[in-house]
Design an enzyme around this catalytic site. Structure first.
Site, short mmCIF file in Angstrom:
data_model
loop_
_atom_site.label_atom_id
_atom_site.label_comp_id
_atom_site.label_asym_id
_atom_site.label_seq_id
_atom_site.Cartn_x
_atom_site.Cartn_y
_atom_site.Cartn_z
N ASP A 1 57.18 50.98 150.27
CA ASP A 1 56.21 49.92 150.48
C ASP A 1 54.95 50.50 151.11
O ASP A 1 54.55 51.62 150.81
CB ASP A 1 56.84 48.84 151.38
CG ASP A 1 56.38 47.44 151.04
OD1 ASP A 1 55.20 47.12 151.33
OD2 ASP A 1 57.17 46.66 150.50
N HIS B 1 53.30 44.51 155.19
CA HIS B 1 54.28 44.10 154.18
C HIS B 1 55.59 44.87 154.32
O HIS B 1 56.69 44.28 154.32
CB HIS B 1 53.67 44.31 152.80
CG HIS B 1 54.46 43.73 151.67
ND1 HIS B 1 55.42 44.44 151.00
CD2 HIS B 1 54.40 42.51 151.07
CE1 HIS B 1 55.93 43.68 150.03
NE2 HIS B 1 55.33 42.51 150.07
N ASN C 1 56.26 37.39 141.60
CA ASN C 1 55.80 36.09 142.12
C ASN C 1 54.87 35.35 141.17
O ASN C 1 53.92 34.72 141.61
CB ASN C 1 55.04 36.31 143.44
CG ASN C 1 55.91 36.88 144.52
OD1 ASN C 1 57.12 36.75 144.48
ND2 ASN C 1 55.31 37.51 145.49
N SER D 1 59.28 39.39 147.46
CA SER D 1 59.28 40.55 148.35
C SER D 1 60.20 40.35 149.54
O SER D 1 60.81 41.30 150.05
CB SER D 1 57.87 40.83 148.88
OG SER D 1 57.06 41.40 147.90
#
Length: 500
Positions: free
Chosen positions: A250, A278, A378, A443
C-alpha cells in the site's frame, strides 16, 4: 427540514384567507432560511452550496405550484398529495444514484497524460538484445521489471518495463512484432483513496459485552456481526505453531503507531511510514494489537504469543498512486521476505481481459506458500474487469454494510473465481500519528480477510490458498446478496473448521 418547510408552505396556501395565515407564512420563510443555512454549512467549499440550495428551492417551488393547482380545484387534494410525495421520492432516488456514481473514484483506474508504458515478457531463453535495439532506435527507456529470488520458479524475471517518455504513443505495435517478445500489456496506473466517514476524536466507552479491553471497540460495529467475541475466546485457548506474516502492499504503514508497533516488523525502514494513511488503516484492521487497553481490536487475536505480525511494502506513493509494475514488484518482495499472506487494498479498471503478469506474481506467491488477497474495487461494477481482483488464484473481497448488504460502491464478484465478503462501510481503524478514523471501501474489507488468513496460517502453516478459500466459503454466512458478493466471512467458524 425541506419536508417541514413544504408542509408549512402547503398550509399557508390552504389557510391564506384565515387569521393564522401569517403564522404559516413566518414558518415557511424561517424554514427557507434554515434550509439555505444547512445547505451552506454542509459543504467545505462555499461554491458547492449553490447547487444544493437551488435544488431545494426548486422543490419548494414545485410544491407551491401543485398546491396552487389544488386550491384552484384544477386537481384534487389527493392528487396534489401524491404528486408532492412522488417528487420527494424521485429526488431522493436521484440523489442516491449521484452519490453512488461519485463513489467510483477511490479504486478506479487513474487516467493520466503521462508517458506510455508497457510490461513486456521475453520468450524463455531469449536475449534482450533485440528489445534493447528497438528501444534505442525509438528513444524509449527500458529496464528489467522484476527480480524474484526464486527465478527458476517463475517467468517474471523475463519481464521488462518499456516507457516512451516523449508521450508520443504508438509503440505497442512495434513491440508486438518483435520475434523475442512473447507477450506485452499496459503498465496500468492505479490510484487509491478511501472514503472518509467519521472524524471522531473523542474516546468512546468500552464495549462491555466483549472479553477484550480495547477502548474503541464501541466504534467497531463489526464486532457483533462477525461474532468477534466468540473468535477472541476461541483464540485465547489456542497457541500458534508460529507467528504468521501478513504484508500490506500500500502507501506504507506507520510502524510506530501505538496500536500497531507491538505487532509490526520492518522489511525496510523506508516502508515504515505512511504519508497518505491508507496503508496504516488497512494494517490496523488486519493486525492492530488487541486486548492491550489501547485503540481498536483486530483479527490478530489475543494472548501472550502473537498469532500474526504485520509489515509493509510501499507500492504506492504519498498520493496513493502506483503502477502494475510497482505492485507486482511488491508482491515478489513480500514473498521473498517470507510473507504468509499478502493484502492488496488497491486496484483499478483494467484494459486487459487477462492479467498475465499479475497472475504470474500470484502464482509465484502460491508456490512459496503465500496467500494473496485483493479488494474487489469500488466502482459498483463487475470485479472481473478490475485488476488485480481478477487475477488467477487470488481471493477477491467485496464490501458489505451494517445491514449485511453489498455496499453501494462495492464491485460485484459473481464472475471471479474466489469471492468472499467482509465489512467495508464505516470501518474504524488506525491512521498515522496515533490517530483513528472510520473509512469505507473494499480496501477496508480486504484486510479483514487477510488478518483472518494470517491467524489460520499461524495455526496451520501448510494451509494453501485453495484450502483456505474452501474454509472461508464453507463457513461463510449467507445473505440476500451472496450471489454478487460471496459469503460473509465468519472468523470463529473458519478457525473452528480449520481445527477439525
Amino acid at each position: 427540514m425541506l419536508l417541514l418547510t413544504a408542509l408549512a408552505l402547503s398550509l399557508w396556501f390552504w389557510r391564506r384567507n384565515l387569521k393564522d395565515a401569517s403564522l404559516w407564512m413566518v414558518l415557511t420563510y424561517a424554514g427557507v432560511g434554515l434550509i439555505a443555512w444547512t445547505d451552506f454549512s454542509s459543504v467545505s467549499i462555499a461554491a458547492n452550496a449553490f447547487p444544493k440550495i437551488l435544488k431545494d428551492f426548486i422543490m419548494l417551488g414545485m410544491v407551491g405550484f401543485v398546491q396552487s393547482m389544488a386550491v384552484k380545484k384544477q386537481i384534487s387534494v389527493w392528487s396534489a398529495v401524491i404528486l408532492i410525495f412522488a417528487m420527494f421520492a424521485a429526488v431522493h432516488y436521484l440523489e442516491e444514484l449521484i452519490e453512488a456514481d461519485e463513489q467510483v473514484a477511490p479504486q478506479e483506474l487513474a487516467v493520466t497524460e503521462g508517458p506510455e508504458s508497457f510490461l513486456v515478457e521475453l520468450r524463455e531463453g531469449a536475449s534482450d538484445e533485440q528489445l534493447l535495439e528497438f528501444a534505442e532506435d525509438n528513444g524509449l527507456t527500458i529496464d528489467r521489471a522484476f527480480f524474484p529470488e526464486a527465478a527458476s520458479e517463475t517467468l517474471l524475471d523475463n519481464y521488462y518495463v518499456v516507457t516512451d517518455e516523449t508521450g508520443s504513443r504508438g509503440m505497442e505495435n512495434g513491440l508486438a512484432v518483435l520475434s523475442t517478445v512473447n507477450y506485452l500489456e499496459p503498465n496500468e496506473t492505479i490510484l487509491v483513496e478511501p472514503f472518509i466517514v467519521d472524524d471522531a476524536t473523542n474516546v468512546p466507552a468500552s464495549n462491555k459485552s466483549l472479553s477484550i479491553n480495547d477502548p474503541f471497540t464501541s466504534e467497531q460495529w463489526v464486532m457483533e456481526v462477525l461474532h468477534m467475541d466468540a473468535y477472541y475466546r476461541l483464540l485465547h485457548d489456542l497457541r500458534p505453531e508460529r507467528t504468521a506474516k501478513v504484508v500490506i502492499l500500500d502507501t506504507g504503514v506507520d510502524g510506530k503507531h501505538e496500536d500497531l508497533t507491538d505487532n509490526y516488523f520492518s522489511i525496510e525502514s523506508k516502508y515504515d511510514n505512511d504519508p497518505h494513511g491508507h496503508g496504516t488503516h488497512c494494517a490496523g484492521i488486519a493486525a492492530g494489537v488487541t486486548n492491550n487497553g489501547v485503540g481498536i481490536a483486530s483479527l490478530a487475536g489475543t494472548g501472550e504469543q502473537p498469532f500474526v505480525e504485520v509489515s509493509s511494502v510501499k507500492v504506492l506513493n504519498g498520493g496513493g498512486m502506483g503502477t502494475q509494475k510497482t505492485i507486482i514488484a511488491g508482491i515478489i518482495e513480500a514473498v521473498d521476505e517470507g510473507a504468509d499472506v499478502i493484502s492488496l487494498s488497491l486496484g483499478g479498471r483494467s484494459t486487459q481481459s487477462s492479467q498475465r503478469a499479475y497472475s504470474a506474481a500470484v502464482k509465484y506467491a502460491q508456490r512459496n506458500n503465500a496467500i494473496v488477497v485483493a479488494a474487489a474495487g469500488n466502482s459498483n461494477r463487475d470485479a472481473k474487469d478490475f485488476a488485480p481482483a481478477n487475477a488467477e488464484g487470488i481471493i477477491t473481497v467485496a464490501a458489505i454494510d451494517q445491514l449485511l448488504l453489498r455496499a453501494p460502491f462495492s464491485n460485484r464478484t459473481e464472475n471471479v473465481q474466489r469471492a468472499i465478503a467482509a465489512p467495508g462501510v464505516g470501518i474504524y481503524s488506525t491512521i498515522p500519528g496515533n490517530q483513528y478514523k472510520a473509512y469505507s471501501g473494499t480496501s477496508m474489507a480486504c484486510p479483514f480477510v487477510a488478518g483472518l488468513l494470517g491467524v489460520m496460517k499461524s495455526l496451520r502453516p501448510d494451509l494453501d490458498y485453495q484450502q483456505a478459500y474452501a474454509l472461508l466459503h464453507a463457513t461463510g454466512r449467507e445473505s440476500t446478496e451472496t450471489r454478487i458478493t460471496g459469503r460473509i466471512v465468519q472468523p470463529a467458524a473458519a478457525v473452528e473448521a480449520l481445527l477439525r
